[in-house]
Design a protein around this motif. Structure first.
Motif, short mmCIF file in Angstrom:
data_model
loop_
_atom_site.label_atom_id
_atom_site.label_comp_id
_atom_site.label_asym_id
_atom_site.label_seq_id
_atom_site.Cartn_x
_atom_site.Cartn_y
_atom_site.Cartn_z
N TYR A 1 0.80 -1.22 0.00
CA TYR A 1 0.00 0.00 0.00
C TYR A 1 0.84 1.27 0.00
CZ TYR A 1 -3.78 -3.18 1.38
OH TYR A 1 -4.69 -4.20 1.43
N THR B 1 0.22 5.41 1.26
CA THR B 1 -0.66 6.30 2.04
C THR B 1 -0.23 7.74 1.83
OG1 THR B 1 -1.01 4.59 3.72
CG2 THR B 1 -1.48 6.86 4.35
N GLY C 1 1.08 -1.53 5.12
CA GLY C 1 0.51 -0.20 4.97
C GLY C 1 0.80 0.70 6.15
#
Length: 339
Positions: A40, A42, A80
């Motif tokens: 991921y 962010t 993440g």
């Protein structure tokens, strides 16, 4: 000889085609040093920072220039990052050590490590309950962490492997359960599962986006690549539409009514929500194979997608799969924006 009416209809058709186009394209690439897997990404839109998971560390980039501004080390199997700005705390899900690293976003220094369930994957912050949640694929549950103290305060027994989650207008959290092909709805304060919505028309849900105004969930499914539109109140499936293969994340721009799905086959699928029950294909963007996760910037309307090139070597023995390895020096963050 064409009539004036037919010419006008032709112009109208062309206008509608252009109106349906999203005008998105690849506008940049941020090279990221180092090798290793990734998952991921962010975005902290206010601080203009990108947190990019990268094997055993997080690479922190300037969102506008791509410059690497720092790293968060010692995050084995990082999936993440979640940010709790009210407490000036950040959190990483370290899948290989069953822990979460709590860090200071201003210095990127470790505050402490937190024991959670097995195989923490997706991680997200809920401002309403002031808690951080980790979707644990090894123990098939969700850990709840107090964002102020970093203490684990409970477990959500979802009985499945959670993927992307959204916070509903009702304050409940909606999470895709990848292995049970349903959307599980739970209360972030009581940690009780309130609803289970079977998807039915597709399996392996990963990406999840949401329109609070129309109360629609947009579910990206892998087994037969589809966007499934679901009523967030009743769980009724409204419709489904084709998207790229190997989807892993989704985003939504409420201002433009655009729904984004980042797909590992190198496709950013984009649909426009015309109304609660009407949707149109806004034109896919060719990104790069492996670009399966994304972050949408509400400020610039840009989309950031980590990607890398892979080398394939023939199998050493008959019947075995070829071996795929990441090509050294190929890791980038692709930037997609409006032309």
């Amino acid at each position: 000889m064409p009539t004036i009416s037919s010419i006008l209809m032709g112009f109208l058709s062309v206008a509608l085609v252009f109106q349906g186009a999203s005008n998105y394209r690849v506008v940049g690439r941020y090279p990221v040093p180092g090798d290793g897997g990734f998952d991921y990404v962010t975005l902290d839109s206010s601080a203009r920072r990108l947190y990019v998971s990268h094997a055993t560390q997080v690479d922190v980039l300037d969102a506008d220039t791509g410059k690497v501004v720092g790293t968060i080390p010692d995050t084995p199997g990082i999936h993440g990052v979640a940010l709790a700005p009210a407490f000036k705390h950040g959190f990483t899900s370290n899948g290989r050590e069953n822990k979460v690293s709590m860090f200071d976003p201003s210095t990127l220094q470790l505050i402490k490590k937190i024991d959670v369930g097995k195989g923490p994957d997706g991680i997200y912050y809920d401002p309403g309950s002031k808690r951080v949640f980790t979707n644990n694929h090894g123990s098939h549950d969700i850990s709840a962490i107090d964002a102020a103290t970093g203490d684990v305060v409970g477990t959500v027994k979802v009985g499945g492997d959670g993927e992307q989650a959204i916070i509903g207008a009702d304050g409940l959290i909606y999470v895709n359960s990848e292995d049970t092909a349903e959307v599980v709805v739970f209360d972030p304060k009581s940690l009780e599962v309130k609803k289970r919505f079977p998807i039915g028309v597709a399996k392996v849900p990963t990406g999840l986006a949401y329109d609070a105004k129309t109360k629609r969930l947009f579910i990206g499914c892998r087994n037969e690549p589809k966007m499934v539109v679901m009523d967030a109140v009743t769980g009724k499936v409204i419709n489904s539409f084709p998207i790229g293969a190997n989807v892993d994340y989704a985003g939504f721009d409420p201002g433009a009514g655009l729904i984004f799905f980042s797909c590992g086959d190198g496709t950013l699928s984009i649909y426009r929500e015309k109304s609660a029950d009407a949707y149109e294909d806004a034109g896919a963007v060719k990104t790069q194979p492996s670009a399966k996760t994304m972050a949408f910037d509400t400020k610039t309307k840009k989309i950031f997608l980590p990607a890398a090139e892979y080398l394939e070597t023939p199998a050493s023995e008959p019947g075995r799969r070829p071996q795929r390895t990441l090509k050294p020096g190929s890791f980038v963050v692709i930037v997609v924006g409006k032309s």
